[in-house]
Scaffold this active site. Structure first.
Site, short mmCIF file in Angstrom:
data_model
loop_
_atom_site.label_atom_id
_atom_site.label_comp_id
_atom_site.label_asym_id
_atom_site.label_seq_id
_atom_site.Cartn_x
_atom_site.Cartn_y
_atom_site.Cartn_z
N SER A 179 0.79 -1.23 0.00
CA SER A 179 0.00 0.00 0.00
C SER A 179 0.82 1.28 0.00
CB SER A 179 -0.96 0.00 1.19
OG SER A 179 -0.26 -0.20 2.39
N HIS A 207 -5.53 -3.35 -2.80
CA HIS A 207 -5.18 -2.36 -3.83
C HIS A 207 -5.22 -2.91 -5.24
CE1 HIS A 207 -4.18 1.04 -1.29
NE2 HIS A 207 -3.71 0.16 -0.43
N LYS A 238 -10.98 1.02 -1.72
CA LYS A 238 -9.93 1.54 -2.61
C LYS A 238 -10.56 1.83 -3.98
CE LYS A 238 -7.43 1.26 0.94
NZ LYS A 238 -6.69 0.18 1.55
C1 LIG Z 1 -6.64 -0.03 3.08
C2 LIG Z 1 -6.13 -1.38 3.31
C3 LIG Z 1 -6.76 -2.24 4.21
C4 LIG Z 1 -7.90 -1.78 5.06
O1 LIG Z 1 -9.04 -1.58 4.32
P1 LIG Z 1 -10.19 -0.60 4.84
O2 LIG Z 1 -11.40 -1.11 4.14
O3 LIG Z 1 -9.80 0.77 4.44
O4 LIG Z 1 -10.28 -0.78 6.32
C5 LIG Z 1 -6.27 -3.51 4.33
N1 LIG Z 1 -5.20 -3.93 3.61
C6 LIG Z 1 -4.56 -3.13 2.76
C7 LIG Z 1 -3.39 -3.64 1.99
C8 LIG Z 1 -5.00 -1.82 2.58
O5 LIG Z 1 -4.35 -1.00 1.77
#
Ligand SMILES: *Cc1c(COP(=O)(O)O)cnc(C)c1O
Length: 389
Positions: A179, A207, A238
């Site tokens: 991320s 992502h 995302k």
């Molecule tokens: C953003 C993200 C999460 C968490 O997701 P949310 O729905 O925003 O809580 C988990 N894993 C990765 C790799 C992320 O980038």
């Protein structure tokens, strides 16, 4: 002694350029946003496809509110389970090519809940050093032995697995797209190593969903690994521009999590309209893959320009880290961009390792080449001034 330490700790953070504060977006989330009455080009959201403010998605949410109201009223297992939760889970399973799927209110809760349900004391969980914080928290909270291997170092992964025979269950977990670095995990290798040691494989596709693979189905499809991943985790927060996390996998896994994942059991179900928006987002990208093509065109364009003057490693996704080093340097560069109408907050420890503070540039399908040119020109001139290039 009372809570005075809080002030001291805040002061320490401030002195180290590590204090974080909000900016408030006064408009919808898009490639351009309004802050304090002024417009900024945003290269800082995970809303890669612009769906967070898409008319089709908004319509779907509004229609669902008319039909189902707003709140879900209870947890799924009590009386909060509604038609749209069910429909969205069926859609996720179809999209990810699995038997079943389970929704959680957020991706964070998905990782914590899933890891804690699957492993505990007597088990071992092994993950990449740069895995998302929600994976790390899940690993820690689970009570299982927790080992990390250096970023993408499959040799070290194998050596950890080789020494793990004393544990009851072994679980390997990795982000598919990292991320804060935007690079991708060597999934085929990880899968074949994990299989050799009979370990459970969990992939966080947050992502990659909506970005990689035919019709945006994610990195597992992109890598030709359908049917080989035990636990596919994803998020609607995302590229889908909504909210909610999910696990996709076989029916037994999903039934198990329904019964054992505490952040699923002990929390209220998502509002149905949220599910309608996520459902509409998935459907929209399946029907309009050109949106994903536009994102990749922008990635290719940035890549063709960026490597000329930045020492970023490689560009593999919409996330392009511009590593500055010190927290202060990253904050300064971010502030200079902000003065020039560009929004890219500095990413600092503990989100990234000390000494690797950065601007995390993220691209959207809705950016134009002009927007990207403006970003690059501003970066060039500001970096020349700040770093004496
Ligand atoms: C953003 C993200 C999460 C968490 O997701 P949310 O729905 O925003 O809580 C988990 N894993 C990765 C790799 C992320 O980038």
């Amino acid at each position: 002694m009372g809570i005075e330490f809080i002030f001291d700790e805040l002061q320490t953070l401030k002195d180290r350029a590590l204090l974080r504060e909000f900016k408030t977006i006064e408009s919808a989330q898009d490639y351009s946003v309004q802050i304090s009455g002024k417009s900024f080009l945003s290269f800082s959201s995970n809303n890669y496809l612009g769906l967070a403010n898409h008319p089709k998605i908004k319509q779907a949410a509004i229609a669902a509110i008319h039909q189902y109201g707003w709140g879900a009223g209870a947890s799924r297992l009590v009386s909060g389970n509604m038609t749209l939760h069910q429909e969205l889970e069926e859609k996720i399973a179809e999209f990810k090519g699995t038997e079943a799927a389970l929704l959680f209110p957020t991706g964070y809760m998905t990782n914590v809940g899933t890891l804690c349900a699957l492993v505990s004391k007597g088990d071992i969980v092994i993950g990449d050093k740069l895995n998302h914080a929600s994976i790390i928290d899940g690993c820690r909270l689970s009570g299982a032995a927790f080992r990390i291997y250096p970023h993408k170092d499959t040799g070290q992964l194998e050596s950890l697995l080789r020494r793990s025979s004393g544990y009851r269950r072994r679980l390997v977990v990795t982000d598919s797209v990292f991320s804060m670095d935007g690079d991708t995990a060597p999934l085929p290798e990880i899968v074949s190593i994990a299989k050799r040691y009979d370990a459970i494989i969990m992939v966080d596709d947050a992502h990659a969903t909506g970005v990689f693979g035919k019709q945006g189905k994610g990195m597992i499809e992109h890598s030709g690994l359908e049917g080989k991943i035990d636990i596919i985790m994803g998020s609607f927060s995302k590229a889908i521009g909504s909210i909610g996390g999910f696990v996709a996998g076989n029916k037994h896994l999903i039934d198990f999590l329904k019964n054992n994942a505490r952040p699923f059991v002990y929390t209220t179900a998502l509002p149905p309209a949220v599910c309608a928006a996520s459902l509409a987002g998935l459907t929209f990208i399946q029907e309009n893959p050109s949106l994903i093509d536009r994102l990749w065109k922008n990635i290719a364009y940035l890549k063709s320009q960026v490597l000329e003057f930045l020492n970023t490693t490689s560009v593999e996704s919409p996330i392009v880290p511009l590593v500055v080093g010190s927290a202060e340097g990253a904050v300064n560069l971010s502030a200079k961009l902000y003065e020039n109408g560009i929004l890219i907050p500095a990413i600092r420890p503990p989100t990234v390792p000390p000494g690797t503070s950065r601007l995390r540039i993220s691209l959207m399908a809705t950016h134009t080449e002009n927007d990207i040119d403006k970003l690059l020109n501003t970066l060039k001139s500001q970096m020349a001034q700040i770093f004496d290039l």
